[in-house]
Design a protein around this motif. Structure first.
Motif, PDB file in Angstrom:
ATOM      1  N   TYR A 117       0.849  -1.186   0.000  1.00 53.19           N
ATOM      2  CA  TYR A 117       0.000   0.000   0.000  1.00 53.19           C
ATOM      3  C   TYR A 117       0.889   1.241   0.000  1.00 53.19           C
ATOM      4  O   TYR A 117       2.095   1.164   0.279  1.00 53.19           O
ATOM      5  CB  TYR A 117      -0.910   0.005   1.234  1.00 53.19           C
ATOM      6  N   GLY A 118       0.306   2.391  -0.330  1.00 52.78           N
ATOM      7  CA  GLY A 118       1.082   3.621  -0.364  1.00 52.78           C
ATOM      8  C   GLY A 118       0.286   4.816   0.129  1.00 52.78           C
ATOM      9  O   GLY A 118      -0.747   4.672   0.790  1.00 52.78           O
ATOM     10  N   ASN A 119       0.756   6.005  -0.205  1.00 52.89           N
ATOM     11  CA  ASN A 119       0.103   7.253   0.188  1.00 52.89           C
ATOM     12  C   ASN A 119      -0.994   7.621  -0.800  1.00 52.89           C
ATOM     13  O   ASN A 119      -1.119   7.027  -1.876  1.00 52.89           O
ATOM     14  CB  ASN A 119       1.135   8.377   0.260  1.00 52.89           C
ATOM     15  N   ALA A 120      -1.768   8.631  -0.444  1.00 50.64           N
ATOM     16  CA  ALA A 120      -2.850   9.092  -1.313  1.00 50.64           C
ATOM     17  C   ALA A 120      -2.855  10.619  -1.375  1.00 50.64           C
ATOM     18  O   ALA A 120      -2.376  11.293  -0.457  1.00 50.64           O
ATOM     19  CB  ALA A 120      -4.199   8.581  -0.820  1.00 50.64           C
ATOM     20  N   GLU A 121      -3.412  11.122  -2.454  1.00 48.53           N
ATOM     21  CA  GLU A 121      -3.619  12.563  -2.627  1.00 48.53           C
ATOM     22  C   GLU A 121      -5.122  12.814  -2.599  1.00 48.53           C
ATOM     23  O   GLU A 121      -5.876  12.192  -3.347  1.00 48.53           O
ATOM     24  CB  GLU A 121      -3.039  13.031  -3.956  1.00 48.53           C
ATOM     25  N   PHE A 122      -5.572  13.686  -1.698  1.00 46.37           N
ATOM     26  CA  PHE A 122      -6.990  14.016  -1.636  1.00 46.37           C
ATOM     27  C   PHE A 122      -7.384  14.905  -2.816  1.00 46.37           C
ATOM     28  O   PHE A 122      -6.604  15.758  -3.259  1.00 46.37           O
ATOM     29  CB  PHE A 122      -7.321  14.753  -0.341  1.00 46.37           C
ATOM     30  N   PHE A 123      -8.613  14.729  -3.294  1.00 51.76           N
ATOM     31  CA  PHE A 123      -9.189  15.668  -4.259  1.00 51.76           C
ATOM     32  C   PHE A 123     -10.698  15.700  -4.063  1.00 51.76           C
ATOM     33  O   PHE A 123     -11.255  14.913  -3.309  1.00 51.76           O
ATOM     34  CB  PHE A 123      -8.805  15.301  -5.700  1.00 51.76           C
ATOM     35  N   GLY A 128      -4.703  17.900  -0.495  1.00 46.58           N
ATOM     36  CA  GLY A 128      -3.570  17.637   0.369  1.00 46.58           C
ATOM     37  C   GLY A 128      -3.124  16.191   0.320  1.00 46.58           C
ATOM     38  O   GLY A 128      -3.746  15.342  -0.333  1.00 46.58           O
ATOM     39  N   LEU A 129      -2.041  15.910   1.017  1.00 46.32           N
ATOM     40  CA  LEU A 129      -1.439  14.577   1.028  1.00 46.32           C
ATOM     41  C   LEU A 129      -1.955  13.760   2.207  1.00 46.32           C
ATOM     42  O   LEU A 129      -2.028  14.246   3.332  1.00 46.32           O
ATOM     43  CB  LEU A 129       0.087  14.709   1.115  1.00 46.32           C
ATOM     44  N   TRP A 130      -2.305  12.512   1.932  1.00 44.90           N
ATOM     45  CA  TRP A 130      -2.621  11.548   2.988  1.00 44.90           C
ATOM     46  C   TRP A 130      -1.418  10.615   3.096  1.00 44.90           C
ATOM     47  O   TRP A 130      -1.289   9.675   2.331  1.00 44.90           O
ATOM     48  CB  TRP A 130      -3.895  10.783   2.632  1.00 44.90           C
ATOM     49  N   LYS A 131      -0.515  10.927   4.010  1.00 42.52           N
ATOM     50  CA  LYS A 131       0.700  10.125   4.174  1.00 42.52           C
ATOM     51  C   LYS A 131       0.415   9.006   5.160  1.00 42.52           C
ATOM     52  O   LYS A 131       0.214   9.250   6.344  1.00 42.52           O
ATOM     53  CB  LYS A 131       1.857  10.998   4.657  1.00 42.52           C
ATOM     54  N   ILE A 132       0.409   7.793   4.683  1.00 44.03           N
ATOM     55  CA  ILE A 132      -0.047   6.659   5.481  1.00 44.03           C
ATOM     56  C   ILE A 132       0.973   6.237   6.525  1.00 44.03           C
ATOM     57  O   ILE A 132       0.667   6.083   7.700  1.00 44.03           O
ATOM     58  CB  ILE A 132      -0.381   5.459   4.571  1.00 44.03           C
ATOM     59  N   GLY A 133       2.198   6.015   6.103  1.00 45.60           N
ATOM     60  CA  GLY A 133       3.241   5.601   7.034  1.00 45.60           C
ATOM     61  C   GLY A 133       3.434   4.098   7.091  1.00 45.60           C
ATOM     62  O   GLY A 133       2.630   3.312   6.573  1.00 45.60           O
ATOM     63  N   PHE A 188       2.757  -6.741   5.464  1.00 47.95           N
ATOM     64  CA  PHE A 188       2.409  -5.512   4.756  1.00 47.95           C
ATOM     65  C   PHE A 188       3.697  -4.772   4.370  1.00 47.95           C
ATOM     66  O   PHE A 188       4.670  -4.759   5.126  1.00 47.95           O
ATOM     67  CB  PHE A 188       1.580  -4.594   5.647  1.00 47.95           C
ATOM     68  N   PHE A 189       3.667  -4.115   3.209  1.00 52.47           N
ATOM     69  CA  PHE A 189       4.807  -3.304   2.763  1.00 52.47           C
ATOM     70  C   PHE A 189       4.307  -1.904   2.422  1.00 52.47           C
ATOM     71  O   PHE A 189       3.380  -1.742   1.622  1.00 52.47           O
ATOM     72  CB  PHE A 189       5.471  -3.921   1.534  1.00 52.47           C
ATOM     73  N   TYR A 190       4.936  -0.912   3.041  1.00 46.08           N
ATOM     74  CA  TYR A 190       4.569   0.482   2.794  1.00 46.08           C
ATOM     75  C   TYR A 190       5.420   1.058   1.666  1.00 46.08           C
ATOM     76  O   TYR A 190       6.643   1.168   1.804  1.00 46.08           O
ATOM     77  CB  TYR A 190       4.753   1.290   4.071  1.00 46.08           C
ATOM     78  N   LEU A 191       4.780   1.425   0.570  1.00 45.03           N
ATOM     79  CA  LEU A 191       5.449   2.057  -0.567  1.00 45.03           C
ATOM     80  C   LEU A 191       5.314   3.564  -0.393  1.00 45.03           C
ATOM     81  O   LEU A 191       4.222   4.121  -0.544  1.00 45.03           O
ATOM     82  CB  LEU A 191       4.792   1.596  -1.875  1.00 45.03           C
ATOM     83  N   ASN A 192       6.401   4.215  -0.074  1.00 46.82           N
ATOM     84  CA  ASN A 192       6.361   5.635   0.280  1.00 46.82           C
ATOM     85  C   ASN A 192       6.295   6.517  -0.962  1.00 46.82           C
ATOM     86  O   ASN A 192       7.252   7.220  -1.307  1.00 46.82           O
ATOM     87  CB  ASN A 192       7.566   5.999   1.139  1.00 46.82           C
ATOM     88  N   GLU A 193       5.168   6.444  -1.643  1.00 48.40           N
ATOM     89  CA  GLU A 193       4.872   7.298  -2.791  1.00 48.40           C
ATOM     90  C   GLU A 193       3.364   7.398  -2.929  1.00 48.40           C
ATOM     91  O   GLU A 193       2.627   6.607  -2.326  1.00 48.40           O
ATOM     92  CB  GLU A 193       5.490   6.738  -4.076  1.00 48.40           C
TER      93      GLU A 193
END
Length: 261
Positions: A117-123, A128-133, A188-193
């Motif tokens: 899984y990774g981060n998301a951009e709100f629209f 703004g950025l949803w940085k999951i971690g 789980f693997f966090y993809l930091n993008e």
């Protein structure tokens, strides 16, 4: 050629957003996929839009069923997949062009990883950025912080089962599923993008929840995963002992940071 990735797109009255979602799918840099649209009893023009895309691209498949809710529609789609990886994608969101390609590379290199899984951009109504971690067991026990739009090995569903349709109110199926995945010991693997564009709307399902609905779902989830919560608290107190030796924080302060946020 058998598709390697199956993208599951449940729809309910999605005529205003489905085009946008499917554009993001066909724009993937990874091409060996199938997209399974599941029309969950829509009463608008969802079917017309879906069939137009089916004619454009033979990798897109369309099914229609009676309304049964989000979990039911996702399960229907998963049951009709052929890929070895599953990507659930809501019909109002967009997947970023390189997410699947980048995730497949990680799967090829890391045999023990089962969910990426990774981060998301709100629209929409929010930006703004949803940085999951990075993955955090205690954080997931408190609340869901990982969107459904993650790439998952099909074997995970074979082991833990599909999405739970028995929740008192729809809206927390993702959280309950991730707890099951965690409970079985999958990695789980966090993809930091940024991997997802996440639409925020005043009409979203979760915004219709009142406190009684939230309480009912939380009670159901915590009862179903009682052993997971119990073992989590045991681990937490072991961690407390370690932290107490390194910090002047009180037990209350540590509890607050871990369990409340």
């Amino acid at each position: 050629m058998i598709p390697e990735v199956s993208i599951i797109i449940p729809c309910y009255n999605s005529e205003d957003t489905l085009d946008d979602t499917l554009k993001s799918v066909v724009n993937q840099s990874f091409s060996n996929w199938e997209a399974i649209i599941v029309n969950d009893g829509s009463t608008d023009g969802t079917e017309r839009i879906a069939l137009r895309w089916v004619k454009k691209d033979n990798r897109i498949k369309y099914y229609k069923k009676e309304n049964g809710g989000l979990a039911s529609a996702r399960n229907f789609g998963i049951e009709h997949t052929t890929g070895q990886y599953i990507l659930p994608l809501d019909s109002d969101n967009r997947v970023r062009p390189d997410f699947i390609a980048n995730a497949i590379k990680i799967f090829d290199l890391r045999a023990k990883v089962e969910v990426i899984y990774g981060n998301a951009e709100f629209f929409g109504d929010r930006s703004g950025l949803w940085k999951i971690g990075a993955f955090d067991k205690f954080r997931l026990l408190k609340q869901n912080y990982i969107d459904a739009c993650a790439l998952i090995r099909k074997k995970v569903f074979d082991v833990v089962g599909l999405y739970d349709t028995a929740l008192p109110f729809q809206g927390h199926e993702d959280w309950e599923f991730w707890l099951r995945v965690m409970g079985y010991g999958f990695h789980f693997f966090y993809l930091n993008e940024i991997t997802l564009d996440y639409r925020v709307s005043k009409n979203s399902m979760i915004k219709s929840f009142d406190q009684n609905m939230l309480d009912a779902n939380f009670k159901y989830i915590r009862s179903k995963h009682f052993n997971l919560y119990t073992s989590g608290y045991d681990e937490l107190f072991i961690e407390f002992k370690k932290l107490r030796k390194q910090s002047q924080k009180s037990i209350f302060e540590i509890l607050k940071s871990k369990l409340i946020g």
